[in-house]
Each structure stands twice: as structure tokens, then as C-alpha cells.
Design a protein around this motif. Structure first.
Motif, PDB file in Angstrom:
ATOM      1  N   GLY A 108       8.829 -21.130   7.078  1.00  0.00           N
ATOM      2  CA  GLY A 108      10.153 -20.655   6.416  1.00  0.00           C
ATOM      3  C   GLY A 108      10.147 -20.259   5.217  1.00  0.00           C
ATOM      4  O   GLY A 108      11.079 -20.446   4.318  1.00  0.00           O
ATOM      5  N   LEU A 109       9.168 -19.815   4.596  1.00  0.00           N
ATOM      6  CA  LEU A 109       8.860 -19.005   3.182  1.00  0.00           C
ATOM      7  C   LEU A 109       9.721 -17.631   3.338  1.00  0.00           C
ATOM      8  O   LEU A 109       9.017 -16.616   3.651  1.00  0.00           O
ATOM      9  CB  LEU A 109       7.690 -18.763   2.791  1.00  0.00           C
ATOM     10  N   VAL A 110      10.933 -17.409   3.142  1.00  0.00           N
ATOM     11  CA  VAL A 110      11.796 -16.328   3.158  1.00  0.00           C
ATOM     12  C   VAL A 110      11.375 -15.239   2.248  1.00  0.00           C
ATOM     13  O   VAL A 110      11.376 -15.498   0.864  1.00  0.00           O
ATOM     14  CB  VAL A 110      13.242 -16.284   3.037  1.00  0.00           C
ATOM     15  N   ASP A 111      10.878 -14.181   2.582  1.00  0.00           N
ATOM     16  CA  ASP A 111      10.808 -13.049   1.582  1.00  0.00           C
ATOM     17  C   ASP A 111       9.366 -13.135   0.711  1.00  0.00           C
ATOM     18  O   ASP A 111       9.002 -12.293  -0.110  1.00  0.00           O
ATOM     19  CB  ASP A 111      11.994 -12.708   0.736  1.00  0.00           C
ATOM     20  N   ALA A 112       8.837 -14.037   0.944  1.00  0.00           N
ATOM     21  CA  ALA A 112       7.430 -14.249   0.230  1.00  0.00           C
ATOM     22  C   ALA A 112       6.485 -13.162   0.261  1.00  0.00           C
ATOM     23  O   ALA A 112       6.232 -12.491   1.488  1.00  0.00           O
ATOM     24  CB  ALA A 112       6.784 -15.655   0.440  1.00  0.00           C
ATOM     25  N   ALA A 113       5.635 -12.720  -0.525  1.00  0.00           N
ATOM     26  CA  ALA A 113       4.641 -11.772  -0.454  1.00  0.00           C
ATOM     27  C   ALA A 113       3.606 -12.540   0.168  1.00  0.00           C
ATOM     28  O   ALA A 113       3.357 -13.738  -0.109  1.00  0.00           O
ATOM     29  CB  ALA A 113       4.320 -11.068  -1.810  1.00  0.00           C
ATOM     30  N   ALA A 114       2.930 -11.867   1.347  1.00  0.00           N
ATOM     31  CA  ALA A 114       1.754 -12.397   2.080  1.00  0.00           C
ATOM     32  C   ALA A 114       0.902 -11.598   2.388  1.00  0.00           C
ATOM     33  O   ALA A 114       1.000 -10.484   2.926  1.00  0.00           O
ATOM     34  CB  ALA A 114       2.569 -13.224   3.084  1.00  0.00           C
ATOM     35  N   TYR A 115      -0.459 -11.866   2.139  1.00  0.00           N
ATOM     36  CA  TYR A 115      -1.151 -11.011   2.611  1.00  0.00           C
ATOM     37  C   TYR A 115      -2.991 -11.857   2.750  1.00  0.00           C
ATOM     38  O   TYR A 115      -2.813 -13.016   2.575  1.00  0.00           O
ATOM     39  CB  TYR A 115      -1.790 -10.028   1.611  1.00  0.00           C
ATOM     40  N   ASP A 116      -3.625 -11.443   3.863  1.00  0.00           N
ATOM     41  CA  ASP A 116      -5.001 -11.985   4.103  1.00  0.00           C
ATOM     42  C   ASP A 116      -6.177 -11.547   3.149  1.00  0.00           C
ATOM     43  O   ASP A 116      -6.002 -10.191   2.586  1.00  0.00           O
ATOM     44  CB  ASP A 116      -5.279 -11.305   5.539  1.00  0.00           C
ATOM     45  N   LEU A 117      -6.789 -12.187   2.937  1.00  0.00           N
ATOM     46  CA  LEU A 117      -8.145 -12.179   1.831  1.00  0.00           C
ATOM     47  C   LEU A 117      -9.399 -12.382   2.578  1.00  0.00           C
ATOM     48  O   LEU A 117      -9.635 -13.213   3.200  1.00  0.00           O
ATOM     49  CB  LEU A 117      -7.781 -12.966   0.771  1.00  0.00           C
ATOM     50  N   ALA A 118     -10.196 -11.370   2.880  1.00  0.00           N
ATOM     51  CA  ALA A 118     -11.462 -11.488   3.571  1.00  0.00           C
ATOM     52  C   ALA A 118     -12.663 -11.572   2.582  1.00  0.00           C
ATOM     53  O   ALA A 118     -13.129 -10.505   1.962  1.00  0.00           O
ATOM     54  CB  ALA A 118     -11.879 -10.371   4.544  1.00  0.00           C
ATOM     55  N   THR A 149      -2.526 -11.899   9.319  1.00  0.00           N
ATOM     56  CA  THR A 149      -1.884 -13.423   9.686  1.00  0.00           C
ATOM     57  C   THR A 149      -0.965 -13.774   8.715  1.00  0.00           C
ATOM     58  O   THR A 149      -0.026 -14.592   9.138  1.00  0.00           O
ATOM     59  CB  THR A 149      -3.280 -14.254   9.889  1.00  0.00           C
ATOM     60  N   ALA A 150      -1.361 -13.667   7.433  1.00  0.00           N
ATOM     61  CA  ALA A 150      -0.606 -14.369   6.389  1.00  0.00           C
ATOM     62  C   ALA A 150       1.103 -14.100   6.499  1.00  0.00           C
ATOM     63  O   ALA A 150       1.843 -15.237   6.225  1.00  0.00           O
ATOM     64  CB  ALA A 150      -0.947 -13.935   5.146  1.00  0.00           C
ATOM     65  N   PRO A 151       1.546 -13.073   6.709  1.00  0.00           N
ATOM     66  CA  PRO A 151       3.128 -13.027   7.093  1.00  0.00           C
ATOM     67  C   PRO A 151       3.539 -13.719   7.888  1.00  0.00           C
ATOM     68  O   PRO A 151       4.696 -14.390   7.828  1.00  0.00           O
ATOM     69  CB  PRO A 151       3.220 -11.437   7.135  1.00  0.00           C
ATOM     70  N   GLU A 152       2.965 -13.736   9.080  1.00  0.00           N
ATOM     71  CA  GLU A 152       3.589 -14.571  10.329  1.00  0.00           C
ATOM     72  C   GLU A 152       3.419 -16.094   9.718  1.00  0.00           C
ATOM     73  O   GLU A 152       4.420 -16.851  10.164  1.00  0.00           O
ATOM     74  CB  GLU A 152       2.666 -14.226  11.530  1.00  0.00           C
ATOM     75  N   VAL A 153       2.580 -16.485   9.184  1.00  0.00           N
ATOM     76  CA  VAL A 153       2.300 -17.682   8.838  1.00  0.00           C
ATOM     77  C   VAL A 153       3.276 -18.195   7.838  1.00  0.00           C
ATOM     78  O   VAL A 153       4.156 -19.297   7.771  1.00  0.00           O
ATOM     79  CB  VAL A 153       1.005 -18.015   8.170  1.00  0.00           C
TER      80      VAL A 153
END
Length: 345
Positions: free
Chosen positions: A102-112, A93-97
């Protein structure tokens, strides 16, 4: 003096629909007195149909950026979203968020890590900042637990709520207000069945056949969880304070995972702290899992409870079992928690 992650912004978002104990008592064998006396909860928020975890996370993230004084052109290098209720099993979900904010090119991942997720996410983002891999990070805890509850089960349906909280971190030094200076994390996978949704993952699917209806929903063995939560939240808080070099008597506030008021009070007592140091907004939001600590922080900050320089211990316990704690010197900031919605992308 060393590099540290420093808290610079804080935001929170709750869905507007309030569900009171009286509302639940109309359809469950329970009462306001029964729920409140055992949990401390009076009401919780549940998302309306069609509203997802990502929607709540996006709103909380926008508010945190506003709190940090950052606008649409903000440069955020990393987004970590702690959640047990992602929008999809795949993708995260994090990349879509990040994209919607509007955070262009940010690394993004979920953590469970279930209810410990926000502390785990803080530690992950803090490590990235200290290692020089990120200058700024957005850490979000967001949940729509109402989507995984059996709403006929009074032992779980009365406890959980939906919501999202977010924090902005930047690179700084470990002597300034806002610095995260001590972490402790742990787990015990032998207790995995105490807090679980048995169906829906690869283990159930690999076994073949349709799962039992009850296995599609959240299940918890409350008595076992209670005892373990008090023990691990207390021990982890002690360890985080020690790593920060803080005598426990210098701690101004303890912000624990908002699972149960009796758990929070027991942790404070075992740490030897005055009851007034224990922060709780559980009565109004219920247990929001990974969102609970940032929601409690934002609520207390908006109420003016914290002063710059206060020593704050965060401590959590969740499914897995997982647990964790963090030591934070409070900065001079105001959380953004208003009911006005930002333009969601």
C-alpha cells in the motif's frame, strides 16, 4: 551532530514448512551430525509451491511497518529489496511489493549483492535519507533459495533456507539510538565463479544452446568461500566500527551473515570479542542469504537480547565476491515476528 538514517521498525517472516536435517538425510547421503557439525544448522524453512520471494517480502514489510507504529496510510518514500531470487528477471520485484503493502508512489528497486545484499541495501537507503531524497525508507532482504537449489546436491541443499526480514528507517541525527553511523562495502569480481548460478542470464543466453542441467542451479566452492568470508567480514567490521568512531571493545553485539557457525565464531575471535557477543539463529533457519541479517536482528530483538544504546556491528559476505558492514546504535523497539499473517495484498 549530522543527519543519519535511524532504525524505527523491524519485521520478519519465515514460511511455515520446517525441513530438518533428518528430513534431508532420508534422501541424501548425509546425517544430522554431519550437517550440524560442519554448519551449525539443524533445520531450515522452505516455501511451499507457489510462494514467491515477493510474497515473503510483502509479509516482512508489513510487519516492519507495524513495528514502527505505521499503518496502511504510512508514507514511505523508498523501498529497497535485496534478493538473489527475484520473482522475475524483469520487472523488479520491489515495485510490486510496495504496491501490495500500500505504499503509493514510493520509489522501489531490487538490489543484487547476494548474501551481502541487506547491508548494501541499508547503505543505499541511508544515503538517500542523508541526501534529503527520502524521509522514510523500507529495506527488505528476502529469498526463496529453495527454488534455485539442486536438491540432490548435499553440499548446497543442506545449507540454505527461505525467509524475509525488513527494516524501517527514518531521517534523524547520528547521536540518537537507532542511528546507522558507519558503513564499509567492497567487492572482488575476479572471484565471481566461487558462488554462482551459471545459467539463466545474458552471458549464457548469448552463448546459445541449452545449458547443462547443473548450471541452472546454485553452485559454491565452499573452502574458498569460507576463508574469504572470515577475512572480509572481519576487515569490513573493523572498518565500519572505525568510521563510527567505536573502539571494538565497546561493541555489544556482532550480527553477521548467517552462513556457517564456524565462520561466525572465527569472525568474533579475530575481532577479539567475547563469544557471547556473536548473534546466531543459524541453527533454526539456515543460510537465508540477503534475509539472514534482518532475520537474526528480529529474532534477537524479539528475545530481548538487545538494549537501547547497545552498539551493534552488522557484517556480511556474499557472491560476487561482495562484502559489507554497518555500525548501528540499537533503538528501543520490538520486532514483529509472530506467526500471524497480515492481509497480503
Amino acid at each position: 551532530m549530522g543527519t543519519a538514517a535511524v532504525l524505527t521498525g523491524l519485521g520478519a517472516h519465515l514460511p511455515p514448512r520446517r525441513v530438518t536435517n533428518a528430513d534431508l538425510a532420508e534422501r541424501l547421503d548425509t546425517s544430522d551430525e554431519w550437517i550440524a557439525s560442519r554448519t551449525g544448522i539443524r533445520e531450515r524453512r522452505w516455501a511451499d509451491p507457489g510462494v514467491s520471494t515477493g510474497d515473503l517480502a510483502t509479509e516482512a514489510g508489513l510487519r516492519a511497518l507495524k513495528s514502527a507504529g505505521l499503518g496502511d496510510d504510512a508514507r514511505i518514500d523508498l523501498v529497497v529489496l535485496a534478493t538473489t531470487t527475484p520473482d522475475h528477471p524483469c520487472p523488479a520485484t520491489a515495485p510490486e511489493v510496495a504496491s501490495r503493502i500500500g505504499l503509493v508512489d514510493a520509489a522501489a528497486y531490487d538490489l543484487a549483492a547476494v548474501c551481502s545484499g541487506f547491508v548494501y541495501a541499508l547503505e543505499a537507503a541511508s544515503n538517500a535519507i542523508r541526501a534529503g531524497r527520502a524521509a522514510n525508507a523500507l529495506v527488505i532482504g528476502a529469498e526463496t533459495y529453495s527454488t534455485i537449489l539442486d536438491h540432490t546436491d548435499r553440499t548446497t541443499a543442506v545449507i540454505f533456507g527461505d525467509g524475509a526480514g525488513a527494516a524501517v528507517l527514518r531521517a534523524g541525527d547520528d547521536t540518537e539510538p537507532g542511528a546507522l553511523t558507519g558503513f564499509d562495502l567492497g567487492s572482488d569480481g575476479t572471484r565471481r565463479d566461487c558462488i554462482t548460478v551459471p545459467a539463466g542470464g545474458s552471458r549464457q543466453r548469448a552463448a546459445g544452446g541449452e545449458p547443462a542441467e547443473a548450471d541452472r542451479y546454485f553452485q559454491m566452492r565452499g573452502k574458498e568461500v569460507f576463508t574469504a568470508a572470515v577475512a572480509h567480514m572481519t576487515a569490513s567490521a573493523r572498518a565500519a566500527a572505525a568510521r563510527a568512531g567505536w573502539p571494538l571493545g565497546t561493541v555489544a553485539h556482532v550480527v553477521g551473515h548467517q552462513a556457517n557457525l564456524r565462520i561466525l565464531r572465527a569472525v568474533g575471535e579475530q575481532l577479539g570479542l567475547d563469544p557471547g557477543t556473536v548473534v546466531s539463529n543459524l541453527d533454526r533457519v539456515g543460510n537465508t542469504s540477503a534475509a539472514s541479517i534482518p532475520l537474526a536482528l528480529a529474532d534477537a530483538a524479539a528475545a530481548g537480547r538487545f538494549a537501547a544504546g547497545d552498539r551493534v556491528l552488522l557484517t556480511a559476505f556474499g557472491g560476487g565476491f561482495t562484502w559489507g558492514a554497518a555500525a548501528l546504535t540499537w533503538p528501543d523497539l520490538a520486532a514483529v515476528t509472530t506467526d500471524e499473517r497480515s492481509p497480503i495484498r
